[in-house]
Scaffold this motif. Structure first.
Motif, mmCIF file in Angstrom:
data_model
loop_
_atom_site.group_PDB
_atom_site.id
_atom_site.type_symbol
_atom_site.label_atom_id
_atom_site.label_comp_id
_atom_site.label_asym_id
_atom_site.label_seq_id
_atom_site.Cartn_x
_atom_site.Cartn_y
_atom_site.Cartn_z
ATOM 1 N N ARG A 8 9.286 12.052 -3.002
ATOM 2 C CA ARG A 8 10.312 12.994 -2.565
ATOM 3 C C ARG A 8 10.343 13.134 -1.047
ATOM 4 O O ARG A 8 11.413 13.315 -0.456
ATOM 5 N N GLY A 9 9.202 13.029 -0.400
ATOM 6 C CA GLY A 9 9.163 13.211 1.049
ATOM 7 C C GLY A 9 9.507 11.957 1.837
ATOM 8 O O GLY A 9 10.175 12.035 2.877
ATOM 9 N N LEU A 10 9.072 10.781 1.349
ATOM 10 C CA LEU A 10 9.223 9.558 2.133
ATOM 11 C C LEU A 10 10.435 8.724 1.739
ATOM 12 O O LEU A 10 10.995 8.020 2.584
ATOM 13 N N ASP A 11 10.827 8.771 0.478
ATOM 14 C CA ASP A 11 11.907 7.898 0.023
ATOM 15 C C ASP A 11 13.219 8.143 0.778
ATOM 16 O O ASP A 11 13.874 7.160 1.181
ATOM 17 N N PRO A 12 13.668 9.383 1.015
ATOM 18 C CA PRO A 12 14.918 9.546 1.786
ATOM 19 C C PRO A 12 14.817 8.989 3.199
ATOM 20 O O PRO A 12 15.794 8.403 3.708
ATOM 21 N N ILE A 13 13.658 9.157 3.841
ATOM 22 C CA ILE A 13 13.488 8.631 5.202
ATOM 23 C C ILE A 13 13.541 7.114 5.197
ATOM 24 O O ILE A 13 14.192 6.488 6.053
ATOM 25 N N PHE A 14 12.866 6.494 4.228
ATOM 26 C CA PHE A 14 12.875 5.037 4.148
ATOM 27 C C PHE A 14 14.268 4.503 3.836
ATOM 28 O O PHE A 14 14.657 3.447 4.358
ATOM 29 N N GLN A 15 15.015 5.207 3.017
ATOM 30 C CA GLN A 15 16.370 4.770 2.687
ATOM 31 C C GLN A 15 17.274 4.795 3.918
ATOM 32 O O GLN A 15 18.208 3.989 4.035
ATOM 33 N N ILE A 16 17.010 5.724 4.834
ATOM 34 C CA ILE A 16 17.793 5.790 6.072
ATOM 35 C C ILE A 16 17.362 4.694 7.048
ATOM 36 O O ILE A 16 18.194 3.999 7.641
ATOM 37 N N LEU A 17 16.051 4.504 7.211
ATOM 38 C CA LEU A 17 15.546 3.536 8.184
ATOM 39 C C LEU A 17 15.866 2.100 7.799
ATOM 40 O O LEU A 17 16.063 1.252 8.674
ATOM 41 N N LEU B 34 0.828 -1.208 0.000
ATOM 42 C CA LEU B 34 0.000 0.000 0.000
ATOM 43 C C LEU B 34 0.871 1.271 0.000
ATOM 44 O O LEU B 34 0.632 2.200 -0.780
ATOM 45 N N ILE B 35 1.873 1.298 0.873
ATOM 46 C CA ILE B 35 2.742 2.478 0.929
ATOM 47 C C ILE B 35 3.550 2.611 -0.362
ATOM 48 O O ILE B 35 3.727 3.711 -0.898
ATOM 49 N N GLY B 36 4.047 1.504 -0.884
ATOM 50 C CA GLY B 36 4.790 1.550 -2.130
ATOM 51 C C GLY B 36 3.947 2.027 -3.298
ATOM 52 O O GLY B 36 4.447 2.749 -4.176
ATOM 53 N N ALA B 37 2.669 1.658 -3.303
ATOM 54 C CA ALA B 37 1.781 2.131 -4.364
ATOM 55 C C ALA B 37 1.588 3.641 -4.281
ATOM 56 O O ALA B 37 1.564 4.339 -5.302
ATOM 57 N N VAL B 38 1.457 4.162 -3.058
ATOM 58 C CA VAL B 38 1.294 5.608 -2.883
ATOM 59 C C VAL B 38 2.555 6.341 -3.334
ATOM 60 O O VAL B 38 2.494 7.360 -4.044
ATOM 61 N N ILE B 39 3.711 5.813 -2.941
ATOM 62 C CA ILE B 39 4.970 6.462 -3.324
ATOM 63 C C ILE B 39 5.175 6.405 -4.841
ATOM 64 O O ILE B 39 5.637 7.364 -5.464
#
Length: 297
Positions: free
Chosen positions: A136-145, A123-128
């Motif tokens: 742009r907002g979530l991908d950098p955070i996910f890459q860090i986590l 679901l989250i991947g579909a939104v992204i």
């Protein structure tokens, strides 16, 4: 009688009479070739790893049979851990159970954590994948986590849930969700523009677009993420159970180390490897059926 009819009657009477006969089928039945094909397939897929396994066991036996060896040879593992190998489902009490039961308990936790990660990640991947701003907002955070080791989440989960079982499930969830999110987002971004144009022509709403266009198109990418995620789930549960305790396969390894039972640890590692292999092949088989053999580019 007309001359033409009389001529046909005479010609018919003069034809030689032949009896119909059934000719035998010269081709070989298809069933005779199947055993040979099955044997050839087994030879290609089973013999090479079997030969390699025998070579590894032989080298292991030679290297660990000396007086100064620190690890037990395969013969000693077989002698001291025969019950764990031959009887995986014995049950003599709360902690004295076979490795088969311990694996099933660990798999139950994996099913909860990985199932939640699969649903949430898709679901989250579909939104992204659909929204440039979300990417742009979530991908950098996910890459860090996603670079945080699984066991680093365990103290926070224990503090939040105050229980070892949901804490282990959370560690599985937070470890396996990242490849599902990333691969799903990539698959959604790679949906052909023609498919999106057809959805606009048919006036599909977001719900219909998700199930009829997005999921079928991104399915190869999604199952690639699921295969990576299920492997990480199995790794995370073994590490988490070493610290949280219980009756899972991870705690068994830690307890065997504290009791200096190295043969039992080796048998447990073999169980873990076989189960991990089966999980990967199971997800791969489901993915091949759903995607009809299509692969992510």
């Amino acid at each position: 009688m007309p001359a033409l009819a009389r001529t046909e009657k005479i010609a018919t009477a003069q034809l030689p009479k032949t009896s119909a006969s059934v000719l035998p089928f010269s081709g070989r039945p298809a069933t005779k070739t199947k055993p040979k094909q099955i044997a050839a397939a087994l030879a290609r897929n089973v013999l090479p790893p079997l030969v390699v396994l025998i070579v590894i066991l032989t080298i292991w036996q030679i290297l660990c049979s000396g007086a100064g060896a620190t690890l037990p040879p395969p013969s000693q593992v077989w002698e001291e851990s025969y019950d764990l190998i031959a009887y995986p489902f014995f049950d003599y009490g709360s902690q004295d159970i076979g490795l088969g039961w311990r694996v099933l308990i660990s798999l139950q936790r994996v099913a909860y954590g990985f199932g939640l990660a699969a649903i949430t990640g898709v679901l989250i991947g579909a939104v992204i994948g659909q929204s440039v701003w979300a990417m742009r907002g979530l991908d950098p955070i996910f890459q860090i986590l996603r670079t945080v080791p699984p066991l680093a989440w365990l103290p926070l989960s224990l503090a939040a849930f105050q229980d070892s079982n949901p804490s282990a499930i959370f560690v599985i969830f937070i470890t396996s969700i990242w490849p599902v999110i990333i691969n799903t987002a990539v698959g959604v971004r790679n949906i052909p523009q023609d498919y999106r144009n057809v959805a606009k022509v048919l006036c599909l709403n977001q719900f219909e677009f998700f199930f009829k266009i997005m999921l079928p198109s991104a399915a190869p990418y999604i199952f690639t993420g699921l295969r990576i995620g299920v492997g990480l789930s199995w790794l995370a549960i073994v590490a988490a159970e070493m610290l949280t305790g219980g009756v899972g396969i991870g705690f068994f390894i830690w307890d065997a180390w504290n009791s200096s039972r190295l043969p039992d640890i080796i048998v447990a590692l073999a169980y873990i490897g076989v189960v991990g292999f089966i999980l990967d092949k199971l997800v791969s088989a489901v993915g091949s059926i759903v995607t009809r053999g299509a692969s992510a580019n």
